[in-house]
Design a protein around this motif. Structure first.
Motif, mmCIF file in Angstrom:
data_model
loop_
_atom_site.group_PDB
_atom_site.id
_atom_site.type_symbol
_atom_site.label_atom_id
_atom_site.label_comp_id
_atom_site.label_asym_id
_atom_site.label_seq_id
_atom_site.Cartn_x
_atom_site.Cartn_y
_atom_site.Cartn_z
ATOM 1 N N SER A 155 -4.333 107.289 -91.078
ATOM 2 C CA SER A 155 -4.098 106.651 -92.330
ATOM 3 C C SER A 155 -3.261 106.858 -93.016
ATOM 4 O O SER A 155 -2.420 105.690 -93.582
ATOM 5 N N ASN A 156 -2.790 107.794 -93.256
ATOM 6 C CA ASN A 156 -1.670 108.349 -94.028
ATOM 7 C C ASN A 156 -0.353 107.957 -93.446
ATOM 8 O O ASN A 156 0.641 107.230 -93.924
ATOM 9 N N LEU A 157 -0.309 107.883 -91.997
ATOM 10 C CA LEU A 157 0.756 107.435 -90.977
ATOM 11 C C LEU A 157 0.802 105.947 -91.236
ATOM 12 O O LEU A 157 2.188 105.606 -91.448
ATOM 13 N N MET A 158 -0.159 105.169 -91.235
ATOM 14 C CA MET A 158 -0.044 104.111 -91.271
ATOM 15 C C MET A 158 0.761 103.295 -92.556
ATOM 16 O O MET A 158 1.436 102.654 -92.347
ATOM 17 N N ILE A 159 0.263 104.008 -93.870
ATOM 18 C CA ILE A 159 0.843 103.409 -94.749
ATOM 19 C C ILE A 159 2.182 103.922 -94.908
ATOM 20 O O ILE A 159 3.219 103.072 -95.381
ATOM 21 N N LEU A 160 2.676 105.117 -94.378
ATOM 22 C CA LEU A 160 4.127 105.497 -94.640
ATOM 23 C C LEU A 160 4.849 104.672 -93.816
ATOM 24 O O LEU A 160 5.758 104.223 -94.292
ATOM 25 N N LEU A 161 4.264 104.421 -92.480
ATOM 26 C CA LEU A 161 5.083 103.643 -91.520
ATOM 27 C C LEU A 161 5.183 102.122 -91.970
ATOM 28 O O LEU A 161 6.288 101.588 -91.790
ATOM 29 N N ALA A 162 4.256 101.593 -92.564
ATOM 30 C CA ALA A 162 4.454 100.167 -93.184
ATOM 31 C C ALA A 162 5.461 100.288 -93.938
ATOM 32 O O ALA A 162 6.338 99.211 -94.111
ATOM 33 N N ASP A 217 -1.059 98.796 -86.665
ATOM 34 C CA ASP A 217 -1.465 98.416 -87.981
ATOM 35 C C ASP A 217 -0.696 98.551 -89.094
ATOM 36 O O ASP A 217 -0.448 97.841 -89.977
ATOM 37 N N ALA A 218 0.136 99.410 -89.162
ATOM 38 C CA ALA A 218 1.384 99.610 -89.957
ATOM 39 C C ALA A 218 2.315 98.182 -89.986
ATOM 40 O O ALA A 218 2.780 97.468 -90.981
ATOM 41 N N ARG A 219 2.476 97.804 -88.804
ATOM 42 C CA ARG A 219 3.287 96.553 -88.617
ATOM 43 C C ARG A 219 2.451 95.297 -89.033
ATOM 44 O O ARG A 219 3.188 94.751 -89.814
ATOM 45 N N LYS A 220 1.393 95.210 -88.569
ATOM 46 C CA LYS A 220 0.633 94.143 -89.382
ATOM 47 C C LYS A 220 0.480 94.141 -90.743
ATOM 48 O O LYS A 220 0.790 92.970 -91.711
ATOM 49 N N ILE A 221 0.310 95.302 -91.486
ATOM 50 C CA ILE A 221 0.563 95.643 -92.902
ATOM 51 C C ILE A 221 1.995 94.974 -93.563
ATOM 52 O O ILE A 221 1.817 94.274 -94.312
#
Length: 156
Positions: free
Chosen positions: A51-58, A112-116
């Motif tokens: 979850s933290n990686l997802m936001i960081l990567l987005a 998911d980060a890409r989608k965000i």
């Protein structure tokens, strides 16, 4: 079917389980539910990292792709990168065994980060240019070392 203490009040079940473990009363343990909880705890640690990686990567991705965003938007993304990178470092510091899962977690989080990043990019207003989806790489363009580097912001 009667409810067990685990089903009735998780916190009391947890306190009793801890007490039984401390006293060495292993025969009194609710082994099935204890195994289930320990398994979920491991999954929870991985989900938190992802979850933290997802936001960081987005936000790293938005900084990389959305060059024409106004400074106020970029400032928000920078702050988010700083916060979520710190959370990732804390996840890895608190649970060092997650380091061996990091590459997988990055792969899991990136789609998911890409989608965000794409969806949030489409919400841009005030004449901000919206990048085409093809501008967002399908696989993570950042190295693990870059993602963890406190001075890396994806735009350089």
């Amino acid at each position: 079917m009667s409810k067990t203490l685990y089903d009735q009040d998780f916190q009391i079940w947890l306190q009793q389980t801890i007490c039984h473990l401390q006293k060495g009363e292993f025969s009194a343990l609710d082994i099935d539910n204890l195994i289930e909880e320990l398994t979920e705890l491991g999954k929870s640690e991985k989900r938190t990292l992802e979850s933290n990686l997802m936001i960081l990567l987005a936000h790293l991705l938005k900084l990389k792709v959305q060059h024409h965003a106004p400074p106020s938007m970029k400032d928000s993304w920078y702050r988010s990168v700083i916060e979520h990178r710190q959370r990732v470092h804390k996840n890895l510091r608190d649970t060092p065994s997650l380091k061996s899962y990091l590459e997988t977690a990055i792969k899991e989080a990136y789609s998911d980060a890409r989608k965000i990043a794409i969806k949030e990019g489409k919400l841009a207003q005030f004449g901000v240019r919206i990048p085409q989806e093809s501008k967002y790489p399908k696989s993570c363009p950042f190295l693990k070392e870059q993602i963890l580097d406190e001075d890396f912001y994806g735009n350089g």
